[in-house]
Design a protein around this motif. Sequence first.
Motif, PDB file in Angstrom:
ATOM      1  N   VAL A  34       0.872  -1.170   0.000  1.00  0.00           N
ATOM      2  CA  VAL A  34       0.000   0.000   0.000  1.00  0.00           C
ATOM      3  C   VAL A  34       0.908   1.219   0.000  1.00  0.00           C
ATOM      4  N   ASN A  35       0.775   2.085  -0.996  1.00  0.00           N
ATOM      5  CA  ASN A  35       1.582   3.300  -1.022  1.00  0.00           C
ATOM      6  C   ASN A  35       1.140   4.212   0.109  1.00  0.00           C
ATOM      7  N   MET A  36       2.110   4.697   0.843  1.00  0.00           N
ATOM      8  CA  MET A  36       1.825   5.520   2.015  1.00  0.00           C
ATOM      9  C   MET A  36       2.573   6.846   1.906  1.00  0.00           C
ATOM     10  N   CYS A  37       2.117   7.808   2.667  1.00  0.00           N
ATOM     11  CA  CYS A  37       2.779   9.114   2.779  1.00  0.00           C
ATOM     12  C   CYS A  37       3.072   9.336   4.257  1.00  0.00           C
ATOM     13  N   LYS A  38       3.907  10.304   4.513  1.00  0.00           N
ATOM     14  CA  LYS A  38       4.234  10.623   5.893  1.00  0.00           C
ATOM     15  C   LYS A  38       4.382  12.136   6.013  1.00  0.00           C
ATOM     16  N   VAL A  39       3.828  12.669   7.062  1.00  0.00           N
ATOM     17  CA  VAL A  39       3.949  14.092   7.344  1.00  0.00           C
ATOM     18  C   VAL A  39       4.834  14.213   8.574  1.00  0.00           C
ATOM     19  N   ASP A  40       5.885  15.013   8.488  1.00  0.00           N
ATOM     20  CA  ASP A  40       6.703  15.244   9.668  1.00  0.00           C
ATOM     21  C   ASP A  40       7.374  16.607   9.562  1.00  0.00           C
ATOM     22  N   THR A  41       8.053  16.971  10.601  1.00  0.00           N
ATOM     23  CA  THR A  41       8.661  18.298  10.663  1.00  0.00           C
ATOM     24  C   THR A  41      10.032  18.363   9.992  1.00  0.00           C
ATOM     25  N   ASP A  42      10.536  17.238   9.525  1.00  0.00           N
ATOM     26  CA  ASP A  42      11.888  17.213   8.948  1.00  0.00           C
ATOM     27  C   ASP A  42      12.042  18.114   7.731  1.00  0.00           C
ATOM     28  N   THR A  43      10.982  18.297   6.956  1.00  0.00           N
ATOM     29  CA  THR A  43      11.093  19.150   5.773  1.00  0.00           C
ATOM     30  C   THR A  43      10.979  20.626   6.134  1.00  0.00           C
ATOM     31  N   VAL A  44      10.328  20.921   7.252  1.00  0.00           N
ATOM     32  CA  VAL A  44      10.105  22.315   7.651  1.00  0.00           C
ATOM     33  C   VAL A  44      11.228  22.830   8.549  1.00  0.00           C
ATOM     34  N   ARG A  45      11.763  21.963   9.380  1.00  0.00           N
ATOM     35  CA  ARG A  45      12.743  22.365  10.396  1.00  0.00           C
ATOM     36  C   ARG A  45      13.918  23.177   9.841  1.00  0.00           C
ATOM     37  N   PRO A  46      14.556  22.774   8.735  1.00  0.00           N
ATOM     38  CA  PRO A  46      15.688  23.563   8.230  1.00  0.00           C
ATOM     39  C   PRO A  46      15.298  24.980   7.798  1.00  0.00           C
ATOM     40  N   LEU A  47      14.062  25.163   7.364  1.00  0.00           N
ATOM     41  CA  LEU A  47      13.616  26.487   6.926  1.00  0.00           C
ATOM     42  C   LEU A  47      13.476  27.457   8.084  1.00  0.00           C
ATOM     43  N   LEU A  48      13.225  26.933   9.289  1.00  0.00           N
ATOM     44  CA  LEU A  48      12.974  27.785  10.444  1.00  0.00           C
ATOM     45  C   LEU A  48      14.068  27.713  11.500  1.00  0.00           C
ATOM     46  N   ALA A  49      15.184  27.082  11.164  1.00  0.00           N
ATOM     47  CA  ALA A  49      16.299  26.987  12.112  1.00  0.00           C
ATOM     48  C   ALA A  49      16.866  28.379  12.387  1.00  0.00           C
ATOM     49  N   LYS A  50      17.566  28.512  13.514  1.00  0.00           N
ATOM     50  CA  LYS A  50      18.108  29.821  13.901  1.00  0.00           C
ATOM     51  C   LYS A  50      19.020  30.427  12.847  1.00  0.00           C
ATOM     52  N   ASP A  51      19.741  29.583  12.115  1.00  0.00           N
ATOM     53  CA  ASP A  51      20.674  30.090  11.117  1.00  0.00           C
ATOM     54  C   ASP A  51      20.091  30.099   9.698  1.00  0.00           C
TER      55      ASP A  51
END
Length: 146
Positions: A34-51
Amino acid sequence: NYAEADRVMMQNKTLLMEKASVKGAYEADSSVVVNMCKVDTDTVRPLLAKDSALRKLSPQLTKPVTLSLIEPDNAERYVELAEAYDRAISEASAAMYLSGSGDFNAGTGFKVGERPSAPNLDSAKGSVEEARDLLNELQRLLPGAA
């Protein structure tokens, strides 16, 4: 995206061996995986990191050298927008952080086409979109912008 083996097949040794004997069964027979997807913060985290560029931009918007470029009639509006941008990025960062532990569906798989419940991650997305819109407005107030 990833694929998950059918649980019924995995618990039935005869069925598992039958499916395993077919080359490319996962492509030819949709009952195998069954093809599945996953939602997590790994794709967003680098965009909002302190640096990250989004975070580093905030203090640059209100530096005296930047403010000196703004026409006096637009200065108050520019500062309001810059403060709103900073607030939106901070809200996005906080929501993204909360999503890691508060959005229980964010770390689990779901079928393609389904929509998981991830309110904190959705809030982070909304705040990032708000920050994008604020940057567009800020750009219009800079000299030479059309």
